[in-house]
Design a protein around this motif. Structure first.
Motif, PDB file in Angstrom:
ATOM      1  N   LYS A  84       0.993  -9.344   1.449  1.00  0.00           N
ATOM      2  CA  LYS A  84       1.437  -9.198   2.488  1.00  0.00           C
ATOM      3  C   LYS A  84       1.859  -7.814   2.787  1.00  0.00           C
ATOM      4  O   LYS A  84       2.286  -7.541   3.952  1.00  0.00           O
ATOM      5  CB  LYS A  84       2.728 -10.181   2.593  1.00  0.00           C
ATOM      6  CG  LYS A  84       2.578 -11.687   2.675  1.00  0.00           C
ATOM      7  CD  LYS A  84       3.808 -12.538   2.730  1.00  0.00           C
ATOM      8  CE  LYS A  84       3.689 -13.931   2.708  1.00  0.00           C
ATOM      9  NZ  LYS A  84       4.976 -14.690   2.711  1.00  0.00           N
ATOM     10  N   ASP A  85       1.494  -6.891   1.953  1.00  0.00           N
ATOM     11  CA  ASP A  85       1.972  -5.530   2.090  1.00  0.00           C
ATOM     12  C   ASP A  85       0.751  -4.618   2.623  1.00  0.00           C
ATOM     13  O   ASP A  85      -0.322  -5.106   2.310  1.00  0.00           O
ATOM     14  CB  ASP A  85       2.293  -4.989   0.746  1.00  0.00           C
ATOM     15  CG  ASP A  85       3.652  -5.724   0.118  1.00  0.00           C
ATOM     16  OD1 ASP A  85       4.531  -6.099   1.023  1.00  0.00           O
ATOM     17  OD2 ASP A  85       3.455  -5.766  -0.966  1.00  0.00           O
ATOM     18  N   ILE A  86       1.055  -3.648   3.621  1.00  0.00           N
ATOM     19  CA  ILE A  86      -0.013  -3.021   4.099  1.00  0.00           C
ATOM     20  C   ILE A  86      -0.107  -1.581   3.342  1.00  0.00           C
ATOM     21  O   ILE A  86       1.182  -1.119   2.736  1.00  0.00           O
ATOM     22  CB  ILE A  86       0.217  -2.581   5.519  1.00  0.00           C
ATOM     23  CG1 ILE A  86       0.750  -3.737   6.188  1.00  0.00           C
ATOM     24  CG2 ILE A  86      -0.880  -1.881   6.185  1.00  0.00           C
ATOM     25  CD1 ILE A  86       1.205  -3.442   7.717  1.00  0.00           C
ATOM     26  N   VAL A  87      -1.370  -1.176   2.871  1.00  0.00           N
ATOM     27  CA  VAL A  87      -1.586   0.091   2.165  1.00  0.00           C
ATOM     28  C   VAL A  87      -2.306   1.091   2.810  1.00  0.00           C
ATOM     29  O   VAL A  87      -3.284   0.351   3.364  1.00  0.00           O
ATOM     30  CB  VAL A  87      -1.750  -0.150   0.636  1.00  0.00           C
ATOM     31  CG1 VAL A  87      -0.787  -0.867  -0.029  1.00  0.00           C
ATOM     32  CG2 VAL A  87      -2.962  -1.112   0.668  1.00  0.00           C
ATOM     33  N   ILE A  88      -2.227   2.213   2.461  1.00  0.00           N
ATOM     34  CA  ILE A  88      -3.149   3.359   2.800  1.00  0.00           C
ATOM     35  C   ILE A  88      -3.794   3.652   1.670  1.00  0.00           C
ATOM     36  O   ILE A  88      -3.344   4.064   0.534  1.00  0.00           O
ATOM     37  CB  ILE A  88      -2.618   4.626   3.506  1.00  0.00           C
ATOM     38  CG1 ILE A  88      -1.313   4.167   4.489  1.00  0.00           C
ATOM     39  CG2 ILE A  88      -3.497   5.491   4.265  1.00  0.00           C
ATOM     40  CD1 ILE A  88      -1.832   3.343   5.566  1.00  0.00           C
ATOM     41  N   THR A  89      -5.127   3.657   1.655  1.00  0.00           N
ATOM     42  CA  THR A  89      -6.143   3.823   0.456  1.00  0.00           C
ATOM     43  C   THR A  89      -7.045   5.175   0.669  1.00  0.00           C
ATOM     44  O   THR A  89      -7.281   5.557   1.855  1.00  0.00           O
ATOM     45  CB  THR A  89      -6.789   2.914   0.067  1.00  0.00           C
ATOM     46  OG1 THR A  89      -8.086   2.426   0.924  1.00  0.00           O
ATOM     47  CG2 THR A  89      -6.174   1.554   0.051  1.00  0.00           C
ATOM     48  N   ASP A  90      -7.544   5.522  -0.451  1.00  0.00           N
ATOM     49  CA  ASP A  90      -8.532   6.690  -0.375  1.00  0.00           C
ATOM     50  C   ASP A  90     -10.002   6.112  -0.236  1.00  0.00           C
ATOM     51  O   ASP A  90     -10.784   6.681  -0.646  1.00  0.00           O
ATOM     52  CB  ASP A  90      -8.228   7.581  -1.445  1.00  0.00           C
ATOM     53  CG  ASP A  90      -8.702   6.955  -2.982  1.00  0.00           C
ATOM     54  OD1 ASP A  90      -8.913   5.751  -2.792  1.00  0.00           O
ATOM     55  OD2 ASP A  90      -8.475   7.559  -3.802  1.00  0.00           O
ATOM     56  N   GLY A  91     -10.065   4.738   0.165  1.00  0.00           N
ATOM     57  CA  GLY A  91     -11.117   4.285   0.166  1.00  0.00           C
ATOM     58  C   GLY A  91     -11.236   2.994  -0.949  1.00  0.00           C
ATOM     59  O   GLY A  91     -11.952   1.964  -1.004  1.00  0.00           O
TER      60      GLY A  91
ATOM     61  N   TYR B 236       9.557  -7.091   5.938  1.00  0.00           N
ATOM     62  CA  TYR B 236       9.107  -8.023   4.671  1.00  0.00           C
ATOM     63  C   TYR B 236       8.874  -7.160   3.490  1.00  0.00           C
ATOM     64  O   TYR B 236       9.470  -7.365   2.428  1.00  0.00           O
ATOM     65  CB  TYR B 236       7.980  -8.802   4.810  1.00  0.00           C
ATOM     66  CG  TYR B 236       7.416  -9.590   3.649  1.00  0.00           C
ATOM     67  CD1 TYR B 236       7.959 -10.781   2.920  1.00  0.00           C
ATOM     68  CD2 TYR B 236       6.188  -8.899   2.825  1.00  0.00           C
ATOM     69  CE1 TYR B 236       7.578 -11.215   1.965  1.00  0.00           C
ATOM     70  CE2 TYR B 236       5.890  -9.472   1.619  1.00  0.00           C
ATOM     71  CZ  TYR B 236       6.546 -10.748   1.095  1.00  0.00           C
ATOM     72  OH  TYR B 236       6.194 -11.261   0.085  1.00  0.00           O
ATOM     73  N   THR B 237       7.991  -6.065   3.504  1.00  0.00           N
ATOM     74  CA  THR B 237       7.629  -5.283   2.407  1.00  0.00           C
ATOM     75  C   THR B 237       9.093  -4.384   2.096  1.00  0.00           C
ATOM     76  O   THR B 237       9.344  -4.320   0.621  1.00  0.00           O
ATOM     77  CB  THR B 237       6.625  -4.228   2.769  1.00  0.00           C
ATOM     78  OG1 THR B 237       5.513  -4.807   3.241  1.00  0.00           O
ATOM     79  CG2 THR B 237       6.292  -3.233   1.646  1.00  0.00           C
TER      80      THR B 237
END
Length: 791
Positions: free
Chosen positions: A302-309, A347-348
């Motif tokens: 349910k959490d949103i993440v930013i990734t390096d790919g 939520y997060t």
């Protein structure tokens, strides 16, 4: 916390009384909980131009300090020396703790003030570490003698706001609050400088962006190079401190500064640590990331993440990761300005117990126009205060619905909602103050709600609320309501239930409440309707395993309970729902009576409960409900009821219940019960009551008794009497039933009281006797009865 010194950048409030302004803002719907000012009078910037040891002390120093003029101050701080700028409390200055500075002599040397440490001004806590630092050493270009509150930020006035939860986050940042002040003071807001120079190198040639979640409708990025990490300018540090934030360095401070300015959180990634591939997605179950506070976080889908790919580098909208943080060696930065789903962010934040300034604002919802403005503002400040080089272009993901929120209405609609008599000109003035774009044509306003006001929906109610709070609720005139009112009454089956309960209580019965669930043994009794019963597949206990189809077993159980506790006179009723196996609902009312119905202790008389007492109660109830002359009692054999003292109750020839004495084999005592279907009663039509004038002519009463066989029902005799008596016979009542040795063993005597009346004249004895004799003759001939003699 809102800094009024900061707000002055966007709106002119220089000559405003800030305490009075707080009152106006509160009246307009934004509650200013507290007005805070930390200004210290007679506190100035000074410079030590000479410092020598005190001749009579091993730790004191005699300093010549330039505070706009040269003055001598004795100071005991270890770090005081020539050439440093300091904070000087001049005579008359009152420090925290009500400590007033006065001119005087210290060990024989004149001292005209005090060189201060920050903890002495209440800006820092008085810890051993802060004490050992000594006096504050300032790095500032402010001239000597300048008010030190300007440097410290204590020259500011702060508003502590108590913002309603339904209000959007426009009052969580300074530009949004400037618009609020602008509409109250009828002034215009000036937005800050957003311009910057770009080089030819384009962001699109360096990074790729992919958003793989619907919870990120907007994501924009910009790259800056050759950033110089250093201290922030004084004004940025002062403003962050006043807002409750600790200054760190120019880059981090600019990120926080823009957030407090536009309400848009930004995130700065070290580009060399991040790489060139950005993927925004939902976290995988149990995905791990170490956040900037050094704690390992376990995420959910349910959490949103930013990734390096590949790996997560930031928990979107909440906190960045350690692996891409900006540090002293950072030169190239990727700036993120985005919008995430508010519900997901809330939520997060709650799930991770990680509440940040960013998560508060993301959780409120953001204006996409300010998302772009904040990105440009950050570039402007980084270029100006961090010597940054700005690359051209932006990489943007955009699925935002940009449809304008438009509402049409007339002034009358707003007036009705507010209870005010507004004119079109009044509405125009308030819309102009709100800075809401509108068109006016033939009495109709067409208003476009600005993007910054996410809390306003396109309906006239929200517009009326905005107009009303500015026009002033104090202009509301107290008036009595003019709406039509009507008496509140019970209706339908609820009314019937209330009427029945009220009548039975008036007749001396006590209401009980028992369980709808019974035991299998209880459920088998009084099943006179032969209904299949629902047996629970997983009951809590065996004694609560069957849904009852009759209330009588439960009333009998209540009788046994009361009897065991020495209660002699038991008069109970219950109204409850019953269900069969097909879950057909039937509301029933059941009555149980035993002992004495009435007791007069003074006269020593009692009226014992019997079949006729209970029958009279039922008749009284049915008459009260409007069913007079529509019901009959017909003898019948009923399970668990005495076969000689039992009857069905019929209404319009339809069976609606039973009455009788409980069989002695079931209960030895004399216990009488009755049960009626209120569902059937409810489905019967009741004619409106008709009122007629009481006859002014007297009635004539006659008594007679008939001896008949025991199998002859009283009802058949009454029917024949009624038929033979005609319209002049107005009442028939049974007042005695005799069975004994004066008549045959297979016979009974039933005595009746008859009333005769004519509403148009006074009856004569001859007229009545003619009818009376006809009644006797017809009953004797048709029912094989005989009139009982007086003996």
């Amino acid at each position: 916390m809102i800094s009024l010194e900061w707000v002055k950048d966007y709106i002119d409030i220089e000559n405003e009384d800030l305490k009075e302004l707080a009152v106006k803002i509160t009246k307009a719907g934004i509650n200013v909980e507290k007005v805070i000012t930390n200004h210290i009078d007679n506190l100035v910037i000074g410079e030590v131009i000479e410092c020598i040891d005190h001749p009579d002390s091993d730790h004191l120093h005699i300093c010549q300090v330039d505070v706009g003029e040269i003055t001598q101050i004795v100071c005991g701080a270890k770090n005081v020396r020539k050439g440093i700028k300091v904070l000087v409390a001049l005579p008359g200055c009152v420090l925290p703790g009500n400590f007033e500075i006065k001119a005087g002599k210290i060990r024989g040397q004149e001292s005209n003030g005090m060189i201060c440490a920050l903890f002495e001004l209440g800006i820092e806590e008085k810890t051993e570490e802060n004490y050992n630092k000594g006096i504050a050493e300032l790095e500032t270009d402010l001239e000597n003698g300048t008010d030190a509150n300007i440097y410290l930020g204590t020259n500011d006035t702060l508003y502590e706001l108590d913002i309603h939860k339904h209000r959007n986050n426009d009052c969580y940042y300074h530009i949004g609050f400037a618009y609020e002040i602008a509409c109250i003071l009828n002034k215009k807001v000036t937005l800050p400088e957003l311009s910057y120079k770009e080089i030819k190198e384009d962001v699109k040639d360096i990074i790729t962006l992919k958003v793989d979640t619907p919870n990120c409708p907007y994501y924009s990025t910009k790259i800056v190079r050759d950033v110089k990490i250093k201290e922030s300018p004084d004004f940025i540090k002062r403003r962050l401190i006043s807002a409750g934030m600790r200054p760190i360095n120019n880059v981090v401070d600019i990120s926080n500064y823009v957030m407090l300015e536009f309400g848009q959180p930004l995130h700065f990634f070290d580009l060399n640590k991040l790489g060139t591939n950005i993927l925004v997605r939902q976290a995988t179950p149990n995905e791990e990331i170490k956040t900037l506070d050094g704690i390992d976080r376990i995420l959910t889908e349910k959490d949103i993440v930013i990734t390096d790919g590949e790996k997560a580098v930031c928990i979107a909208g909440v906190m960045g990761g350690e692996n891409t943080d900006v540090d002293e060696s950072t030169t190239d930065i990727l700036i993120e300005s985005a919008i995430f789903d508010p519900i997901s962010i809330r939520y997060t934040s709650a799930n991770l117990n990680l509440r940040s300034e960013a998560s508060i604002r993301y959780g409120k919802g953001l204006n996409y126009e300010y998302t772009d403005n904040a990105l440009d503002r950050a570039c402007h400040l980084l270029e100006k205060y961090a010597d940054a080089t700005i690359l051209s272009g932006k990489v943007i993901h955009d699925t935002i619905d940009k449809k304008e929120k438009v509402v049409k209405f007339k002034t009358e609609e707003v007036s009705i909602l507010l209870g005010l008599e507004l004119t079109d000109d009044d509405v125009k003035i308030e819309l102009q103050r709100l800075d809401f774009e509108y068109k006016y044509n033939k009495g109709v306003f067409t208003v476009t709600i600005p993007k910054r006001r996410l809390d306003i929906d396109p309906n006239v109610n929200d517009i009326a609320e905005e107009i009303g709070r500015l026009y002033g609720y104090h202009n509301l005139v107290s008036t009595l309501p003019t709406v039509k009112t009507r008496r509140g009454v019970y209706v339908g089956d609820v009314k019937l239930r209330k009427d029945v309960s009220k009548r039975l209580r008036a007749l001396g019965l006590n209401e009980v409440k028992t369980y709808t669930l019974t035991s299998p043994d209880m459920a088998k009794t009084f099943n006179y309707e032969n209904k299949e019963q629902v047996v629970l597949p997983n009951p809590m206990s065996i004694d609560k395993s069957v849904i009852r189809t009759s209330i009588l077993p439960s009333l009998v159980n209540s009788y046994e309970y009361n009897k065991a506790r020495k209660v002699k006179d038991i008069l109970l009723y219950e109204i409850s729902k019953t269900y069969d196996k097909k879950y057909n609902e039937d509301i029933k009312v059941a009555i149980l009576m035993s002992g004495n119905y009435l007791t007069n202790n003074w006269q020593g008389t009692t009226l014992k409960c019997d079949f006729y007492i209970l029958k009279g109660i039922i008749e009284n109830l049915l008459d009260y409900l409007g069913f007079k002359n529509r019901y009959t009692f017909e003898s019948s054999v009923i399970p668990e009821i005495h076969p000689g003292i039992s009857a069905k109750i019929l209404l319009d020839r339809e069976e609606i219940g039973i009455i009788g004495r409980v069989h002695p084999s079931y209960i030895k005592d004399e216990v009488y019960v009755c049960e009626l279907s209120m569902t059937k009663l409810y489905n019967k039509q009741v004619k409106p009551l008709k009122y007629k004038e009481t006859s002014k002519y007297p009635t004539i009463e006659k008594d007679l008794a008939f001896v008949v066989k025991k199998d002859v029902e009283s009802e058949s005799i009454k029917n024949q009497i009624r038929k033979s008596g005609g319209r002049l016979l107005t009442s028939i009542d049974v007042f005695d039933v005799y069975v004994g040795d004066k008549i045959g063993s297979d016979e009974k005597s039933i005595a009746y009281n008859l009333k005769f009346e004519d509403s148009t004249k006074t009856l004569t004895e001859e007229e009545v006797m003619t009818i009376f004799n006809k009644i006797i003759s017809d009953v004797e001939n048709k029912l094989n009865a005989k009139v009982r003699n007086g003996e």
